[in-house]
Design an enzyme around this catalytic site. Structure first.
Site, PDB file in Angstrom:
ATOM      1  CB  SER A 124      36.159  19.008  34.243  1.00  0.00           C
ATOM      2  OG  SER A 124      35.780  18.292  35.397  1.00  0.00           O
ATOM      3  CE1 TYR A 137      36.614  23.297  37.669  1.00  0.00           C
ATOM      4  CE2 TYR A 137      35.573  21.155  37.948  1.00  0.00           C
ATOM      5  CZ  TYR A 137      36.648  21.921  37.529  1.00  0.00           C
ATOM      6  OH  TYR A 137      37.751  21.302  36.975  1.00  0.00           O
TER       7      TYR A 137
HETATM    8  N1  LIG Z   1      42.392  18.635  39.513  1.00  0.00           N
HETATM    9  C1  LIG Z   1      41.325  18.075  39.004  1.00  0.00           C
HETATM   10  O1  LIG Z   1      40.736  17.145  39.604  1.00  0.00           O
HETATM   11  C2  LIG Z   1      40.793  18.531  37.670  1.00  0.00           C
HETATM   12  C3  LIG Z   1      39.825  17.725  37.047  1.00  0.00           C
HETATM   13  C4  LIG Z   1      39.317  18.122  35.832  1.00  0.00           C
HETATM   14  C5  LIG Z   1      39.759  19.291  35.238  1.00  0.00           C
HETATM   15  N2  LIG Z   1      40.699  20.056  35.857  1.00  0.00           N
HETATM   16  C6  LIG Z   1      41.095  21.299  35.190  1.00  0.00           C
HETATM   17  O2  LIG Z   1      42.496  21.326  35.007  1.00  0.00           O
HETATM   18  C7  LIG Z   1      42.936  22.674  34.925  1.00  0.00           C
HETATM   19  C8  LIG Z   1      44.144  22.857  35.834  1.00  0.00           C
HETATM   20  O3  LIG Z   1      43.756  22.664  37.168  1.00  0.00           O
HETATM   21  P1  LIG Z   1      44.658  21.908  38.250  1.00  0.00           P
HETATM   22  O4  LIG Z   1      43.855  20.809  38.778  1.00  0.00           O
HETATM   23  O5  LIG Z   1      45.995  21.639  37.703  1.00  0.00           O
HETATM   24  O6  LIG Z   1      44.686  23.015  39.399  1.00  0.00           O
HETATM   25  P2  LIG Z   1      45.798  24.021  39.908  1.00  0.00           P
HETATM   26  O7  LIG Z   1      47.014  23.293  40.321  1.00  0.00           O
HETATM   27  O8  LIG Z   1      45.114  24.914  40.865  1.00  0.00           O
HETATM   28  O9  LIG Z   1      46.173  24.811  38.587  1.00  0.00           O
HETATM   29  C9  LIG Z   1      45.383  25.823  38.051  1.00  0.00           C
HETATM   30  C10 LIG Z   1      46.300  26.762  37.318  1.00  0.00           C
HETATM   31  O10 LIG Z   1      45.498  27.773  36.704  1.00  0.00           O
HETATM   32  C11 LIG Z   1      46.072  29.011  37.022  1.00  0.00           C
HETATM   33  N3  LIG Z   1      45.100  30.096  37.004  1.00  0.00           N
HETATM   34  C12 LIG Z   1      44.025  30.296  37.798  1.00  0.00           C
HETATM   35  N4  LIG Z   1      43.408  31.440  37.469  1.00  0.00           N
HETATM   36  C13 LIG Z   1      44.114  31.963  36.436  1.00  0.00           C
HETATM   37  C14 LIG Z   1      44.003  33.126  35.651  1.00  0.00           C
HETATM   38  N5  LIG Z   1      43.027  34.030  35.845  1.00  0.00           N
HETATM   39  N6  LIG Z   1      44.909  33.355  34.667  1.00  0.00           N
HETATM   40  C15 LIG Z   1      45.902  32.477  34.443  1.00  0.00           C
HETATM   41  N7  LIG Z   1      46.088  31.372  35.170  1.00  0.00           N
HETATM   42  C16 LIG Z   1      45.198  31.117  36.145  1.00  0.00           C
HETATM   43  C17 LIG Z   1      46.677  28.842  38.400  1.00  0.00           C
HETATM   44  O11 LIG Z   1      47.635  29.861  38.591  1.00  0.00           O
HETATM   45  P3  LIG Z   1      47.958  30.449  40.063  1.00  0.00           P
HETATM   46  O12 LIG Z   1      48.753  29.370  40.748  1.00  0.00           O
HETATM   47  O13 LIG Z   1      48.718  31.684  39.761  1.00  0.00           O
HETATM   48  O14 LIG Z   1      46.627  30.699  40.731  1.00  0.00           O
HETATM   49  C18 LIG Z   1      47.271  27.454  38.272  1.00  0.00           C
HETATM   50  O15 LIG Z   1      48.527  27.499  37.660  1.00  0.00           O
HETATM   51  C19 LIG Z   1      41.739  23.539  35.310  1.00  0.00           C
HETATM   52  O16 LIG Z   1      41.140  24.038  34.140  1.00  0.00           O
HETATM   53  C20 LIG Z   1      40.821  22.553  35.995  1.00  0.00           C
HETATM   54  O17 LIG Z   1      39.467  22.928  35.914  1.00  0.00           O
HETATM   55  C21 LIG Z   1      41.228  19.702  37.058  1.00  0.00           C
END
Ligand SMILES: NC(=O)c1ccc[n+]([C@@H]2O[C@H](COP(=O)([O-])OP(=O)(O)OC[C@H]3O[C@@H](n4cnc5c(N)ncnc54)[C@H](OP(=O)(O)O)[C@@H]3O)[C@@H](O)[C@H]2O)c1
Length: 269
Positions: A124, A137
């Site tokens: 990120s 985070y």
């Molecule tokens: N959105 C942003 O602005 C952003 C920016 C930079 C980086 N990221 C990174 O991108 C990645 C995905 O995030 P997202 O934004 O797509 O959010 P999201 O829609 O909340 O997706 C996160 C995913 O991770 C899963 N997860 C959480 N805890 C877990 C665990 N213990 N074991 C297995 N799966 C788990 C969730 O599953 P459940 O639905 O079952 O909880 C969900 O499918 C993350 O690493 C996040 O830090 C996001």
């Protein structure tokens, strides 16, 4: 290909794009309804909580014939003023985002190595600049930067290439989820901090809403993952953000601390 955290957001968009490109894709999920949705898109769901060794073992068994690409995407956002964040919540951020990613890579490396495969870690911009209210985070994503740097050099001799994706704000459920979780431990505030951080919470809410509303579509991040998996010579890092956000991030990394701090405080109002 295996994408962890494929139930929503970036993981879902990535799994979908890879399936559309003709790859055989496995998606890590934790709920039957998410498994069902993946099946409907031609993606094979695997029940995989990255903090559970038994889940990783089972997933490894399911993929024993081999694996070319691993996208360690599963993650959570733990936010709030550091004084108010419970240790357990901070620990969970590290548990999922750092140790979960590490455990995933460790579990699947024996399957990736014979194929000279690829590892893609989901970092990120919070791993480049730690903003206030995002301390836990950012700490987890800074740790992931270190993990990526060490892994990249360790695995290169075996032909396993490692890339780190560094998205800016992306419109996914992560923001609403983190806000909800934070509200559970911030309201009411812990004894002795009543009225101290009220204004901070307003800012946190505003930022989370803005990120969810104005973030990039997750498909943009999925495209960067695809590049990291397909390119003959993948980059160490893929920074995926609005051009203005990239400029801000690079500027904040270069500025001396007092200027950097002033600018952030001004920006957050
Ligand atoms: N959105 C942003 O602005 C952003 C920016 C930079 C980086 N990221 C990174 O991108 C990645 C995905 O995030 P997202 O934004 O797509 O959010 P999201 O829609 O909340 O997706 C996160 C995913 O991770 C899963 N997860 C959480 N805890 C877990 C665990 N213990 N074991 C297995 N799966 C788990 C969730 O599953 P459940 O639905 O079952 O909880 C969900 O499918 C993350 O690493 C996040 O830090 C996001």
């Amino acid at each position: 290909m295996l994408v962890t955290g494929a139930g929503s957001g970036i993981g879902r968009a990535t799994a979908r794009l890879l399936a559309q490109r003709g790859f055989r894709v496995y998606g890590g999920v934790r709920r039957e309804e998410d498994a069902e949705a993946l099946r409907a898109e031609g993606i094979t769901p695997l029940f995989l909580d990255v903090t559970r060794e038994e889940d990783l073992e089972r997933a490894k068994e399911a993929l024993r014939k081999g694996l070319y690409g691993l996208v360690a995407n599963a993650g959570i956002a733990v936010a709030g003023p550091l004084e108010l964040v419970p240790l357990a919540a901070f620990r969970q951020a590290l548990e999922v985002n750092v140790l979960g990613a590490f455990a995933t890579v460790k579990a699947f490396l024996p399957l990736l190595r014979p194929n000279r495969g690829r590892v893609v870690l989901m970092g990120s911009v919070s791993g480049l600049v730690a903003l206030p209210l995002m301390g836990p985070y950012a700490a987890s994503k800074f740790a992931l930067e270190a993990l990526a740097d060490a892994l990249r050099v360790e695995l290169r001799p075996f032909g396993v290439r490692v890339s780190l994706i560094e998205p800016g704000s992306v419109a996914t459920p992560i923001w609403e989820r983190s806000l909800k979780a934070a509200e559970a431990y911030l309201e009411p505030p812990p004894p002795g901090t009543e009225g101290v951080y009220g204004r901070y919470l307003e800012v946190a809410r505003r930022l989370a809403e803005r990120n969810a509303r104005r973030g990039l579509p997750p498909e943009r991040v999925a495209e960067a993952v695809l590049k990291a998996l397909e390119s003959e010579n993948p980059k160490a890092r893929y920074l995926v953000a609005h051009p203005a956000r990239i400029r801000e991030t690079l500027l904040l990394r270069l500025l001396p601390a007092p200027w950097r701090d002033w600018l952030i405080a001004w920006f957050l109002g």
